[in-house]
Design an enzyme around this catalytic site. Structure first.
Site, PDB file in Angstrom:
ATOM      1  N   MET A  56       0.821  -1.209   0.000  1.00  0.00           N
ATOM      2  CA  MET A  56       0.000   0.000   0.000  1.00  0.00           C
ATOM      3  C   MET A  56       0.859   1.265   0.000  1.00  0.00           C
ATOM      4  O   MET A  56       2.075   1.216   0.198  1.00  0.00           O
ATOM      5  CB  MET A  56      -0.924  -0.003   1.218  1.00  0.00           C
ATOM      6  CG  MET A  56      -1.927  -1.139   1.231  1.00  0.00           C
ATOM      7  SD  MET A  56      -3.007  -1.133   2.682  1.00  0.00           S
ATOM      8  CE  MET A  56      -3.981   0.347   2.388  1.00  0.00           C
ATOM      9  N   HIS A  57       0.207   2.401  -0.221  1.00  0.00           N
ATOM     10  CA  HIS A  57       0.728   3.749   0.028  1.00  0.00           C
ATOM     11  C   HIS A  57       1.759   4.242  -0.986  1.00  0.00           C
ATOM     12  O   HIS A  57       2.103   5.414  -0.985  1.00  0.00           O
ATOM     13  CB  HIS A  57       1.340   3.877   1.425  1.00  0.00           C
ATOM     14  CG  HIS A  57       0.543   3.289   2.530  1.00  0.00           C
ATOM     15  ND1 HIS A  57      -0.778   3.613   2.752  1.00  0.00           N
ATOM     16  CD2 HIS A  57       0.873   2.368   3.481  1.00  0.00           C
ATOM     17  CE1 HIS A  57      -1.218   2.940   3.800  1.00  0.00           C
ATOM     18  NE2 HIS A  57      -0.246   2.170   4.246  1.00  0.00           N
TER      19      HIS A  57
ATOM     20  N   ASP B 204      -2.625  -5.105   0.568  1.00  0.00           N
ATOM     21  CA  ASP B 204      -2.133  -6.427   0.946  1.00  0.00           C
ATOM     22  C   ASP B 204      -2.772  -6.985   2.211  1.00  0.00           C
ATOM     23  O   ASP B 204      -3.107  -8.173   2.271  1.00  0.00           O
ATOM     24  CB  ASP B 204      -0.600  -6.418   1.077  1.00  0.00           C
ATOM     25  CG  ASP B 204      -0.066  -5.273   1.923  1.00  0.00           C
ATOM     26  OD1 ASP B 204      -0.860  -4.491   2.486  1.00  0.00           O
ATOM     27  OD2 ASP B 204       1.170  -5.154   2.005  1.00  0.00           O
TER      28      ASP B 204
END
Length: 472
Positions: free
Chosen positions: A75-76, A231
């Site tokens: 992520m991110h 995830d």
């Protein structure tokens, strides 16, 4: 058959399941992380495509009967594209701490907490783009689209720029309560809705496989690609966690305590994440430590021994925590510290300290950090009555027994725990292809259960208090 593609930090995993949701094939290809400066963490998006190609080949199975694809991923991360869709710079990853000043400034604006229900962490996507405005202004001026890592794979697979609600929740531009981008927060960082991907629920169709890609891998052209998930939400889908009850502990590169909720429960003061889940009308709370299994891999590299050999040196019983303590902050920390500058270290060593004692301290330090996350979830009104363990670190009986002692709840290891996020992605691919809902997801068969020993709980609680006092 249904295919899951999981874009992790250290590699891409592919998981193939049949109509009965049994795993019938797995593949893997490794990835490396670039650290051009201390605290920075980058990857080239083209490397993700190359690794996906290799992981699909590693399946070693014909894919002509695949009916749906699901994606999960780290992520991110910020993948910045220009007007022609060209990648402008290496992707800045989730564990990159360069934007700590920008994150603090955004977090100082109350509207970010009010809308997102979260602190603005340095690893989130929005502060990365503010950092680019300040330090790479010419590149920033060329940005026309920002994608999250797994959604760059979707762009390659389908030609569509689409994200899902769980992954978008970790950008600091998203309103999890309304499950939509926040125009106010985008504008506050010099961005716009037009620069964001479209949105889809994780189990919904979010693009069809391009004929060019289908032909390369022997896949049917036009099959649906699901919205997918970040995830951890994908790992929870793999474990059948869709509501209150059992939670998830993930021992991958990072460490996670995850609990699903039937409503949005923000508590930014605790530094937990309150995000959308990968299914419509569901949310989750999550505590994250940035280094979990990464700590053990780091220690194995320092002493020049394989992880398996180091674990063989240890007493298999959790026992009472040792006096040697390890702070697992190799790349800073999120929950509950929110401090990208926090660093790792050993305390309590003497001239008689041994390698096995220090290995044990690494395992205990990660377990205690995850126990802090469990406490933060409880403070925020969530939590779990047991934890299903997933990720590579879940293969260690000793580590899971330590986690049971540290958190005070049973820890359960399912069969096939190492395929968690990829398996969850494949399930989402099945849902997108068939229209099935959460009722189609069963919880996995439990292969091992680790219950806390009441006699040991006070010692583990004392160890956590001691570590917190030393850190203060």
């Amino acid at each position: 058959m249904y295919l899951g593609i999981d874009l992790g930090t250290s590699g891409v995993k592919t998981v193939l399941i049949d109509d009965a949701q049994r795993v019938i094939g797995t593949g893997h290809a490794g990835l490396k992380v670039s650290t051009p400066q201390p605290g920075w963490s980058e990857q080239a998006p083209q490397d993700w495509i190359d690794a996906t190609r290799a992981a699909l080949a590693d399946l070693g199975k014909p894919l002509d009967r695949v009916a749906g694809i699901g994606l999960s991923g780290q992520m991110h991360g910020a993948v910045c594209l220009d007007e022609s869709g060209r990648v402008l710079r290496p992707a800045i990853l989730w564990n990159d701490g360069r934007a700590s000043e920008e994150a603090a400034q955004l977090d100082g604006q109350q509207r970010f907490r009010d809308v997102t229900g979260n602190l603005v962490f340095a690893g989130f996507t929005a502060p990365k783009l503010v950092w680019m405005q300040r330090h790479e202004p010419q590149l920033f001026e060329s940005v026309r689209r920002v994608l999250l890592p797994k959604d760059y794979l979707r762009l390659w697979l389908t030609g569509e720029a689409i994200s899902d609600m769980s992954d978008a929740s970790g950008t600091a531009w998203f309103d999890p309560a309304s499950r939509d981008w926040s125009d106010a927060l985008l504008s506050a960082t010099g961005m716009s809705r037009e620069m964001m991907p479209a949105l889809a629920e994780g189990s919904a169709v979010a693009g069809q496989l391009r004929a060019e890609i289908a032909g390369e891998f022997g896949l049917p052209a036009g099959i649906p690609v699901a919205g997918g998930a970040g995830d951890n939400a994908a790992t929870a889908i793999g474990a059948g966690i869709t509501g209150p009850g059992p939670g998830l502990v993930s021992l991958g590169t990072s460490g996670v305590i995850f609990a699903a909720t039937d409503r949005f429960l923000p508590a930014p003061e605790t530094a937990i994440h309150a995000f959308c889940h990968a299914l419509p009308g569901q949310w989750h709370q999550m505590g994250v430590i940035l280094s979990a299994a990464a700590c053990l891999e780091w220690w194995a590299g320092i002493v020049g021994q394989p992880v398996a050999d180091l674990l063989e040196e240890l007493d298999p019983q959790p026992g009472q925590p040792a006096r040697i303590a390890f702070w697992p902050y190799l790349t800073g920390e999120r929950t509950p510290l929110n401090n990208p500058a926090q660093r790792a270290g050993f305390t309590g060593m003497s001239a008689r300290s041994t390698r096995p004692q220090m290995t044990r301290a690494v395992l205990e330090g990660v377990a205690l950090a995850l126990a802090e996350n469990m406490a933060a979830l409880r403070e925020a009104g969530g939590g779990a009555d047991s934890l299903i363990a997933m990720g590579g670190g879940a293969r260690s009986d000793l580590w899971l027994a330590m986690l049971a002692q540290a958190t005070g709840v049973p820890v359960l290891r399912p069969a096939g725990s190492e395929t968690g996020a990829g398996f969850g992605a494949a399930r989402l691919g099945l849902m997108a292809a068939t229209g099935a809902g959460a009722e189609a997801m069963t919880r996995p068969e439990i292969a091992a259960r680790f219950d806390p020993d009441p006699a040991l709980l006070p010692g583990w609680s004392e160890a956590l208090s001691r570590l917190q006092a030393q850190r203060a």
